[in-house]
Design a protein around this motif. Structure first.
Motif, PDB file in Angstrom:
ATOM      1  N   LYS A   1      12.962  64.382  75.180  1.00  0.00           N
ATOM      2  CA  LYS A   1      14.165  64.158  74.569  1.00  0.00           C
ATOM      3  C   LYS A   1      14.418  64.320  72.961  1.00  0.00           C
ATOM      4  O   LYS A   1      14.972  65.352  72.567  1.00  0.00           O
ATOM      5  N   SER A   2      13.326  63.789  72.119  1.00  0.00           N
ATOM      6  CA  SER A   2      13.477  64.114  70.886  1.00  0.00           C
ATOM      7  C   SER A   2      12.854  65.294  70.445  1.00  0.00           C
ATOM      8  O   SER A   2      13.537  65.854  69.505  1.00  0.00           O
ATOM      9  N   THR A   3      11.973  65.992  71.278  1.00  0.00           N
ATOM     10  CA  THR A   3      11.515  67.406  71.160  1.00  0.00           C
ATOM     11  C   THR A   3      12.636  68.309  71.149  1.00  0.00           C
ATOM     12  O   THR A   3      13.121  69.117  70.380  1.00  0.00           O
TER      13      THR A   3
ATOM     14  N   LEU B   1      22.213  62.442  68.349  1.00  0.00           N
ATOM     15  CA  LEU B   1      21.669  61.014  67.797  1.00  0.00           C
ATOM     16  C   LEU B   1      20.690  60.554  68.752  1.00  0.00           C
ATOM     17  O   LEU B   1      20.874  60.262  69.930  1.00  0.00           O
ATOM     18  N   ASP B   2      19.346  60.355  68.035  1.00  0.00           N
ATOM     19  CA  ASP B   2      18.277  60.223  69.012  1.00  0.00           C
ATOM     20  C   ASP B   2      18.019  58.601  68.836  1.00  0.00           C
ATOM     21  O   ASP B   2      17.590  58.177  67.714  1.00  0.00           O
ATOM     22  N   GLU B   3      18.036  58.005  69.727  1.00  0.00           N
ATOM     23  CA  GLU B   3      18.073  56.761  69.981  1.00  0.00           C
ATOM     24  C   GLU B   3      18.627  55.586  68.797  1.00  0.00           C
ATOM     25  O   GLU B   3      17.922  55.004  68.180  1.00  0.00           O
ATOM     26  N   LEU B   4      19.952  56.030  68.693  1.00  0.00           N
ATOM     27  CA  LEU B   4      20.478  55.229  67.460  1.00  0.00           C
ATOM     28  C   LEU B   4      20.424  53.779  67.860  1.00  0.00           C
ATOM     29  O   LEU B   4      20.334  53.165  67.035  1.00  0.00           O
TER      30      LEU B   4
ATOM     31  N   PHE C   1      17.932  60.750  63.087  1.00  0.00           N
ATOM     32  CA  PHE C   1      16.391  60.863  63.703  1.00  0.00           C
ATOM     33  C   PHE C   1      15.978  59.250  64.235  1.00  0.00           C
ATOM     34  O   PHE C   1      16.772  58.380  63.987  1.00  0.00           O
ATOM     35  N   GLN C   2      15.369  59.490  65.392  1.00  0.00           N
ATOM     36  CA  GLN C   2      14.569  58.270  65.912  1.00  0.00           C
ATOM     37  C   GLN C   2      13.661  57.553  64.920  1.00  0.00           C
ATOM     38  O   GLN C   2      13.895  56.166  64.947  1.00  0.00           O
ATOM     39  N   HIS C   3      13.004  58.257  63.945  1.00  0.00           N
ATOM     40  CA  HIS C   3      12.381  57.748  62.959  1.00  0.00           C
ATOM     41  C   HIS C   3      12.604  58.522  61.829  1.00  0.00           C
ATOM     42  O   HIS C   3      11.564  59.414  61.345  1.00  0.00           O
TER      43      HIS C   3
HETATM   44 MG   LIG Z   1      12.103  60.209  71.530  1.00  0.00          MG
END
Ligand SMILES: [Mg+2]
Ligand SMILES: Nc1ncnc2c1ncn2[C@@H]1O[C@H](COP(=O)(O)OP(=O)(O)OP(=O)(O)O)[C@@H](O)[C@H]1O
Lengths: 425, 254
Positions: B40-42, B169-172, B84-86
């Motif tokens: 997903k993040s990729t 929005l990655d894991e907001l 970003f997630q991080h």
């Molecule tokens: Mg991820």
């Protein structure tokens, strides 16, 4: 002329200069220790990367000079400044009218009461060659004595300015004594024009529970040599926080030596911004002499051109200094192929219950950080310049004197090509 | 707005995306869910141009342009954004200065006026209200020492400043407390317009109750295995992912 000869001539030349009458015993002792000594060479482990052959041209005693200090004044400290030009106190450029009653703040040439402290900080440990040279030949300097429990609200400003038409040597001297529970913020700046050798010596005694915050700004001329030693003794529960910012000088060397008593706390941060053929060398020594003291050291260098940075961070935890907490970080950014960094922690630990950490990084900008900025629309060059600026500005963030913080940020912006990005603070 | 066709991508030579097809139109909200490590993040990072990933095949059109011919910063100025997630910490660069720089780069690209520090001050105060951020965070270094939740709030602040056309929005929602989740979810909703689109990556249906998607996709093993309406999110919470994988395996065998 061989370099060895040049070295011995240099010392002899420097000692040939006039010897002020005051503090004769102190000066004689220093001269005796110097007798027969020569400048260290690169075969000396402590000077392996910093070649003093560059000094071979020789320096004569600095003549009197006048300078316009207007451009160096900072609004918070206009009434708390002592200015020294070519090693001499400049009474017309100085103004100490805003210094609170009780604080003794005067040129060393007016001092007699401080004599017994002068030259005694760090006694029992070896004296450095340049420290002795300063003791033998200093003309003037600043004495600051803050009495018991007095918390000085305004920062004090020491300005040492050198103006050299031909190569000269100056020996600035500072003595700071904080009595029990006293607090002080001190800004010490070195500026100059022309080719010269400056060998400042700073002695600091922070008594029990006292707090000294000390900003040291080295903005010597590009042809100057700046070789400085600092000795500090921090009493029980006392605090000494210093930040040394090196921008100028062809060659500079910082030798801070700090001794911590029980429960004392020290910060020894540093930043060096180097390019061209500059050399900046820091050899620090943190002595955890008693239990429960803490120290933090963050030393950052940005090295461009064919400049060279040297960091040797010695930490000694004495036998019985249980509960010591010492943290050291050396972080270096190389901006060119020819730039060099030599960084070395040197930990000697003779107690068993201690927390000591150290780390060193030498490298380029972090690609993840670069990408983060690019993902917000900044092009690669802007992102690089902004990160380089941030790497340096990080050390400036907590400078308490706002005007100084601003002017140093601007200097860093100009030196990191971040100027095109506009106002960054 | 965004059209992804048979996209494959690797990191360090390992294939992670194995043929993604996805169509996102203006005004739409899409959600992507899926097991840890499924890509997903990729997918998000490939879309915004992270240099660590190598696109090995397929095609992505963004507003009719070949996305892979645009550098990461160009994509951002063209209205693509990823929270970003991080998020990364950048010491020494004040949050306010960074936000103003980013705003002005975008404004310049859009042919709008740049804001000087004073004008930006007024502008940013409206924006921090929207995400309920305390003013002191503007003076701190970008994300440095921010808690996980504070970093997420700062990502949404950046989104509010840049007003992207397509925000990923990655894991907001991970790391946010209950109130922050509601506040930021509503802020995202307020930023949504008919000419903008959202791609929400999440593990939990809760955030999708505030930011309501029309489409929910399940990404697993580098492929989108199932796409359906909003109700799929709750179904996944009840039943897990196994049934989707089995269904897909059966479908693939057919
Ligand atoms: Mg991820
Ligand atoms: N630098 C890397 N080197 C090798 N493998 C990587 C690297 N970065 C990511 N991967 C792998 O790529 C796969 C997909 O990772 P990705 O971060 O896209 O997963 P995700 O679906 O976002 O997971 P999560 O739900 O846990 O956030 C994972 O198996 C991960 O280990």
């Amino acid at each position: 002329m061989t370099s060895a000869l040049a070295g011995s001539n240099l010392l002899a030349d420097l000692l040939n200069g006039p010897r002020p009458a005051e503090w004769a015993p102190l000066r004689e002792a220093a001269e005796q220790r110097l007798a027969g000594r020569e400048l260290p060479t690169t075969s000396d482990e402590d000077w392996k990367y910093t070649d003093l052959k560059l000094l071979a041209g020789g320096f004569s005693p600095a003549p009197e000079a006048t300078v316009d200090v207007a451009g160096h004044l900072l609004p918070e400290m206009v009434g708390t400044r002592q200015v020294f030009v070519n090693g001499r106190h400049a009474p017309h450029a100085s103004c100490a009218s805003a210094v609170p009653a009780g604080v003794r703040y005067f040129p060393m040439s007016h001092a007699s009461e401080a004599c017994h402290t002068l030259g005694s900080v760090g006694n029992g440990t070896a004296k450095g060659l340049f420290e002795d040279l300063n003791t033998a030949r200093f003309q003037d300097g600043a004495v600051i004595l803050v009495p018991k429990n007095l918390k000085v609200a305004l920062p004090l400003h020491l300005l040492f300015i050198t103006k050299a038409e031909s190569p000269v040597a100056v020996f600035p001297r500072v003595l700071v004594v904080l009595e029990r529970g006293a607090e002080l913020e001190l800004v010490e700046e070195h500026h100059g024009e022309g080719a010269y050798l400056s060998c400042p010596v700073v002695e600091i005694r922070v008594a029990e529970g006292a707090i000294l915050r000390h900003e040291r700004v080295q903005r010597e001329s590009p042809e100057a040599f700046h070789l400085t030693s600092l000795k500090a003794e921090v009493g029980r529960g006392g605090q000494y926080h210093s930040r040394t910012l090196s921008f100028g000088a062809r060659l500079s060397r910082q030798e801070p030596r700090v001794r911590l008593a029980e429960g004392a706390d020290a910060t020894l941060d540093g930043l060096a911004l180097l390019d061209g053929a500059q050399v900046a060398d820091t050899h620090s020594f943190l002595h955890h002499a008693e239990p429960g003291a803490t120290s933090h050291q963050l030393h950052k260098c940005i090295v461009d051109g064919k400049a060279r940075a040297v960091f040797n961070g010695q930490i000694l935890v004495a036998k019985g200094a249980q509960g010591t907490d010492a943290q050291q970080q050396s972080r270096n950014l190389l901006l060119s192929e020819a730039a060099r960094v030599d960084t070395k922690p040197q930990l000697e630990i003779y107690a068993d219950d201690v927390k000591c950490s150290h780390g060193a990084t030498v490298g380029q900008l972090d690609p993840e950080e670069l990408f983060y900025l690019q993902s917000r629309g900044m092009n690669a060059d802007d992102a690089r310049n902004l990160l380089t600026y941030g790497f340096a500005a990080d050390v400036l963030t907590h400078i308490p004197v706002a005007s100084l913080r601003r002017s140093l940020r601007q200097l860093v912006m100009a030196r990191t090509q971040a100027g095109s990005l506009g106002e960054l603070s | 707005m965004l059209s992804i066709k048979n996209l494959t991508a690797s990191i360090n030579g390992t294939p992670v995306l194995k043929g993604i097809d996805l169509e996102i139109k203006a005004g739409e909200i899409h959600a992507i869910m899926g097991p840890n490590g499924s890509g997903k993040s990729t997918l998000g990072k490939v879309l915004v141009g992270h240099p660590a990933y190598e696109v090995t095949g397929g095609e992505v059109l963004y507003e009719g342009r070949n996305l892979f011919e645009m550098a990461a910063d160009e994509r951002a100025r063209a209205g693509l954004f990823m929270g970003f997630q991080h998020p990364i910490e950048v010491p020494g660069v004040s949050n306010a200065a960074f936000l103003r720089l980013a705003y002005n780069k975008k404004a310049e690209a859009d042919g709008r006026d740049e804001l000087d520090p004073l004008e930006f001050d007024d502008f940013i105060h409206e924006k921090i209200k929207l995400v309920a951020m305390r003013e002191e965070f503007l003076d701190r270094s970008l994300n440095e020492g921010f808690s996980g939740g504070e970093k997420k709030r700062n990502e949404i602040l950046q989104m509010a400043v840049l007003e992207p056309k397509l925000a990923i929005l990655d894991e907001l929602d991970s790391g946010l407390d209950i109130d922050a989740l509601r506040v930021l979810g509503e802020a995202v909703n307020r930023l949504q317009r008919p000419d903008r689109a959202l791609l929400i990556i999440t593990h939990f249906p809760r955030i999708l109750e505030t930011i309501q998607p029309q489409f929910v996709h399940v990404l697993s093993g580098g492929r989108i295995l199932k796409s359906a309406g909003k109700e799929l999110a709750t179904e996944l919470e009840d039943r897990g992912y196994d049934w989707v994988l089995e269904e897909a395996a059966a479908g693939g065998a057919r």
